[in-house]
Design a protein around this motif. Structure first.
Motif, PDB file in Angstrom:
ATOM      1  N   MET A  94      59.406  17.376  24.070  1.00 32.27           N
ATOM      2  CA  MET A  94      59.638  16.063  24.657  1.00 32.27           C
ATOM      3  C   MET A  94      58.872  14.981  23.890  1.00 32.27           C
ATOM      4  SD  MET A  94      61.679  17.054  26.931  1.00 32.27           S
ATOM      5  CE  MET A  94      61.907  15.679  28.014  1.00 32.27           C
ATOM      6  N   PRO A  95      59.196  13.696  24.132  1.00 32.19           N
ATOM      7  CA  PRO A  95      58.485  12.613  23.432  1.00 32.19           C
ATOM      8  C   PRO A  95      56.995  12.571  23.742  1.00 32.19           C
ATOM      9  CG  PRO A  95      60.466  11.760  24.473  1.00 32.19           C
ATOM     10  CD  PRO A  95      60.317  13.179  24.916  1.00 32.19           C
ATOM     11  N   ASP A  96      56.578  13.029  24.934  1.00 30.44           N
ATOM     12  CA  ASP A  96      55.147  13.054  25.249  1.00 30.44           C
ATOM     13  C   ASP A  96      54.500  14.353  24.776  1.00 30.44           C
ATOM     14  OD1 ASP A  96      56.416  14.706  27.025  1.00 30.44           O
ATOM     15  OD2 ASP A  96      55.351  13.977  28.801  1.00 30.44           O
ATOM     16  N   ASN A  97      55.191  15.098  23.886  1.00 29.84           N
ATOM     17  CA  ASN A  97      54.717  16.316  23.228  1.00 29.84           C
ATOM     18  C   ASN A  97      54.522  17.480  24.179  1.00 29.84           C
ATOM     19  OD1 ASN A  97      54.729  15.159  20.639  1.00 29.84           O
ATOM     20  ND2 ASN A  97      52.793  14.163  21.079  1.00 29.84           N
ATOM     21  N   THR A  98      55.197  17.481  25.316  1.00 26.95           N
ATOM     22  CA  THR A  98      55.195  18.674  26.158  1.00 26.95           C
ATOM     23  C   THR A  98      56.303  19.595  25.671  1.00 26.95           C
ATOM     24  OG1 THR A  98      56.680  17.634  27.751  1.00 26.95           O
ATOM     25  CG2 THR A  98      54.320  17.468  28.188  1.00 26.95           C
ATOM     26  N   VAL A  99      56.024  20.873  25.711  1.00 24.78           N
ATOM     27  CA  VAL A  99      56.975  21.892  25.280  1.00 24.78           C
ATOM     28  C   VAL A  99      57.558  22.524  26.527  1.00 24.78           C
ATOM     29  CG1 VAL A  99      57.233  24.018  23.967  1.00 24.78           C
ATOM     30  CG2 VAL A  99      55.599  22.297  23.205  1.00 24.78           C
ATOM     31  N   PRO A 117      63.792  19.511  19.171  1.00 22.61           N
ATOM     32  CA  PRO A 117      62.723  18.515  19.236  1.00 22.61           C
ATOM     33  C   PRO A 117      63.306  17.131  19.465  1.00 22.61           C
ATOM     34  CG  PRO A 117      63.076  19.197  16.974  1.00 22.61           C
ATOM     35  CD  PRO A 117      64.007  20.001  17.823  1.00 22.61           C
ATOM     36  N   HIS A 118      62.665  16.361  20.308  1.00 21.16           N
ATOM     37  CA  HIS A 118      63.091  14.988  20.561  1.00 21.16           C
ATOM     38  C   HIS A 118      62.787  14.166  19.316  1.00 21.16           C
ATOM     39  CE1 HIS A 118      63.208  10.980  22.357  1.00 21.16           C
ATOM     40  NE2 HIS A 118      63.988  11.537  23.278  1.00 21.16           N
ATOM     41  N   PRO A 119      63.626  13.161  19.003  1.00 17.72           N
ATOM     42  CA  PRO A 119      63.361  12.358  17.794  1.00 17.72           C
ATOM     43  C   PRO A 119      62.007  11.654  17.795  1.00 17.72           C
ATOM     44  CG  PRO A 119      65.581  11.943  18.589  1.00 17.72           C
ATOM     45  CD  PRO A 119      64.910  12.816  19.608  1.00 17.72           C
ATOM     46  N   GLU A 120      61.437  11.383  18.969  1.00 17.26           N
ATOM     47  CA  GLU A 120      60.159  10.688  19.029  1.00 17.26           C
ATOM     48  C   GLU A 120      58.983  11.641  19.226  1.00 17.26           C
ATOM     49  OE1 GLU A 120      60.473   7.642  21.953  1.00 17.26           O
ATOM     50  OE2 GLU A 120      62.216   6.737  20.989  1.00 17.26           O
ATOM     51  N   ALA A 121      59.224  12.943  19.182  1.00 17.99           N
ATOM     52  CA  ALA A 121      58.129  13.911  19.319  1.00 17.99           C
ATOM     53  C   ALA A 121      57.315  13.939  18.031  1.00 17.99           C
ATOM     54  CB  ALA A 121      58.693  15.295  19.624  1.00 17.99           C
ATOM     55  N   ARG A 122      56.032  14.223  18.185  1.00 19.57           N
ATOM     56  CA  ARG A 122      55.162  14.284  17.012  1.00 19.57           C
ATOM     57  C   ARG A 122      55.483  15.516  16.173  1.00 19.57           C
ATOM     58  NH1 ARG A 122      50.533  11.563  16.359  1.00 19.57           N
ATOM     59  NH2 ARG A 122      49.564  13.396  15.456  1.00 19.57           N
ATOM     60  N   TYR A 123      55.406  15.337  14.866  1.00 16.25           N
ATOM     61  CA  TYR A 123      55.688  16.436  13.959  1.00 16.25           C
ATOM     62  C   TYR A 123      54.660  17.555  14.110  1.00 16.25           C
ATOM     63  CZ  TYR A 123      56.526  19.124   9.778  1.00 16.25           C
ATOM     64  OH  TYR A 123      56.770  20.148   8.911  1.00 16.25           O
ATOM     65  N   ASP A 124      53.414  17.210  14.446  1.00 13.35           N
ATOM     66  CA  ASP A 124      52.384  18.236  14.622  1.00 13.35           C
ATOM     67  C   ASP A 124      52.773  19.232  15.704  1.00 13.35           C
ATOM     68  OD1 ASP A 124      50.958  16.868  12.742  1.00 13.35           O
ATOM     69  OD2 ASP A 124      49.619  15.881  14.179  1.00 13.35           O
ATOM     70  N   THR A 125      53.300  18.726  16.810  1.00 12.65           N
ATOM     71  CA  THR A 125      53.702  19.608  17.901  1.00 12.65           C
ATOM     72  C   THR A 125      54.870  20.486  17.483  1.00 12.65           C
ATOM     73  OG1 THR A 125      53.029  17.859  19.428  1.00 12.65           O
ATOM     74  CG2 THR A 125      54.337  19.660  20.335  1.00 12.65           C
ATOM     75  N   VAL A 126      55.847  19.894  16.797  1.00 11.40           N
ATOM     76  CA  VAL A 126      56.997  20.666  16.318  1.00 11.40           C
ATOM     77  C   VAL A 126      56.528  21.741  15.336  1.00 11.40           C
ATOM     78  CG1 VAL A 126      59.205  20.545  15.107  1.00 11.40           C
ATOM     79  CG2 VAL A 126      58.550  18.717  16.669  1.00 11.40           C
ATOM     80  N   ASP A 127      55.593  21.392  14.474  1.00 12.80           N
ATOM     81  CA  ASP A 127      55.066  22.344  13.507  1.00 12.80           C
ATOM     82  C   ASP A 127      54.324  23.481  14.200  1.00 12.80           C
ATOM     83  OD1 ASP A 127      54.553  23.257  10.861  1.00 12.80           O
ATOM     84  OD2 ASP A 127      52.498  22.508  11.059  1.00 12.80           O
ATOM     85  N   GLU A 128      53.566  23.185  15.248  1.00  8.39           N
ATOM     86  CA  GLU A 128      52.869  24.234  15.988  1.00  8.39           C
ATOM     87  C   GLU A 128      53.861  25.185  16.664  1.00  8.39           C
ATOM     88  OE1 GLU A 128      50.332  22.187  18.683  1.00  8.39           O
ATOM     89  OE2 GLU A 128      48.886  21.607  17.139  1.00  8.39           O
ATOM     90  N   VAL A 129      54.927  24.638  17.235  1.00 12.28           N
ATOM     91  CA  VAL A 129      55.943  25.484  17.868  1.00 12.28           C
ATOM     92  C   VAL A 129      56.639  26.353  16.822  1.00 12.28           C
ATOM     93  CG1 VAL A 129      58.144  25.451  19.103  1.00 12.28           C
ATOM     94  CG2 VAL A 129      56.287  23.955  19.825  1.00 12.28           C
ATOM     95  N   LEU A 130      56.945  25.775  15.666  1.00 13.93           N
ATOM     96  CA  LEU A 130      57.555  26.576  14.593  1.00 13.93           C
ATOM     97  C   LEU A 130      56.616  27.676  14.115  1.00 13.93           C
ATOM     98  CD1 LEU A 130      59.362  23.837  12.484  1.00 13.93           C
ATOM     99  CD2 LEU A 130      60.407  25.633  13.853  1.00 13.93           C
ATOM    100  N   ALA A 131      55.317  27.395  14.057  1.00 17.09           N
ATOM    101  CA  ALA A 131      54.352  28.417  13.649  1.00 17.09           C
ATOM    102  C   ALA A 131      54.298  29.544  14.678  1.00 17.09           C
ATOM    103  CB  ALA A 131      52.973  27.790  13.460  1.00 17.09           C
ATOM    104  N   VAL A 132      54.360  29.200  15.963  1.00 19.25           N
ATOM    105  CA  VAL A 132      54.352  30.229  17.010  1.00 19.25           C
ATOM    106  C   VAL A 132      55.600  31.096  16.899  1.00 19.25           C
ATOM    107  CG1 VAL A 132      54.508  30.578  19.508  1.00 19.25           C
ATOM    108  CG2 VAL A 132      52.871  28.950  18.585  1.00 19.25           C
ATOM    109  N   THR A 133      56.765  30.480  16.667  1.00 19.93           N
ATOM    110  CA  THR A 133      57.998  31.281  16.536  1.00 19.93           C
ATOM    111  C   THR A 133      57.962  32.154  15.287  1.00 19.93           C
ATOM    112  OG1 THR A 133      59.113  29.452  15.413  1.00 19.93           O
ATOM    113  CG2 THR A 133      59.409  29.624  17.794  1.00 19.93           C
ATOM    114  N   LYS A 134      57.349  31.677  14.229  1.00 25.78           N
ATOM    115  CA  LYS A 134      57.245  32.495  13.015  1.00 25.78           C
ATOM    116  C   LYS A 134      56.327  33.690  13.242  1.00 25.78           C
ATOM    117  CE  LYS A 134      56.270  32.401   8.127  1.00 25.78           C
ATOM    118  NZ  LYS A 134      55.892  31.609   6.967  1.00 25.78           N
ATOM    119  N   ARG A 135      55.181  33.455  13.914  1.00 29.34           N
ATOM    120  CA  ARG A 135      54.257  34.557  14.185  1.00 29.34           C
ATOM    121  C   ARG A 135      54.863  35.578  15.147  1.00 29.34           C
ATOM    122  NH1 ARG A 135      50.340  30.320  13.939  1.00 29.34           N
ATOM    123  NH2 ARG A 135      50.454  30.030  16.191  1.00 29.34           N
TER     124      ARG A 135
END
Length: 142
Positions: A69-74, A106-124
């Motif tokens: 979400m835009p407020d970086n909640t997953v 990911p929402h267009p206004e979500a922070r890239y850091d949060t998206v990157d953390e979620v991608l790292a979790v899915t990769k692990r």
């Protein structure tokens, strides 16, 4: 019908006139296209019955959706989760057969850091079937 003009007026023409042959072939082709029966394919599906009193499971056996979400909640299938709970859900899905699809939106206004953390979790978690949905939100038409 076509006729060829030749410099030698006294000699017979040795070329065959192919125009009538092409006309006949086109007519036959159109007749074959019209007479071919329309192919109808039916796929029988057993659709689930909606029960409003039943609580949905946190893990869908077909597909699961992660929304940032835009407020970086997953959110996992609409329920807010932290990254530890997300990893637990992903570990459960990787043991299921067949493995459910994972849709990441990911929402267009979500922070890239949060998206990157979620991608790292899915990769692990060794997620094999994952796709990005909602990419049309990023398109800009001028």
């Amino acid at each position: 019908m076509g006729a060829a003009v030749s410099s030698d007026a006294g000699e017979p023409m040795m070329d065959i006139n192919t125009t009538p042959l092409i006309d006949v072939m086109l007519v036959l082709l159109i007749m074959f296209i019209i007479t071919i029966p329309v192919q109808t394919h039916a796929v029988k599906l057993d659709l689930p019955v909606d029960n409003p009193n039943q609580t949905p499971p946190p893990i869908d056996p077909v597909k699961n959706k992660i929304v940032i979400m835009p407020d970086n909640t997953v959110t996992w299938n609409g329920t807010p989760v932290d990254l530890t709970t997300l990893r637990q859900y992903l570990d459960i899905t990787t043991t299921m057969r067949p493995t459910p699809e994972l849709h990441l939106q990911p929402h267009p206004e979500a922070r890239y850091d949060t998206v990157d953390e979620v991608l790292a979790v899915t990769k692990r978690a060794n997620v094999q079937s994952m796709g990005f949905v909602g990419n049309e939100a990023y398109a800009t038409f001028n």
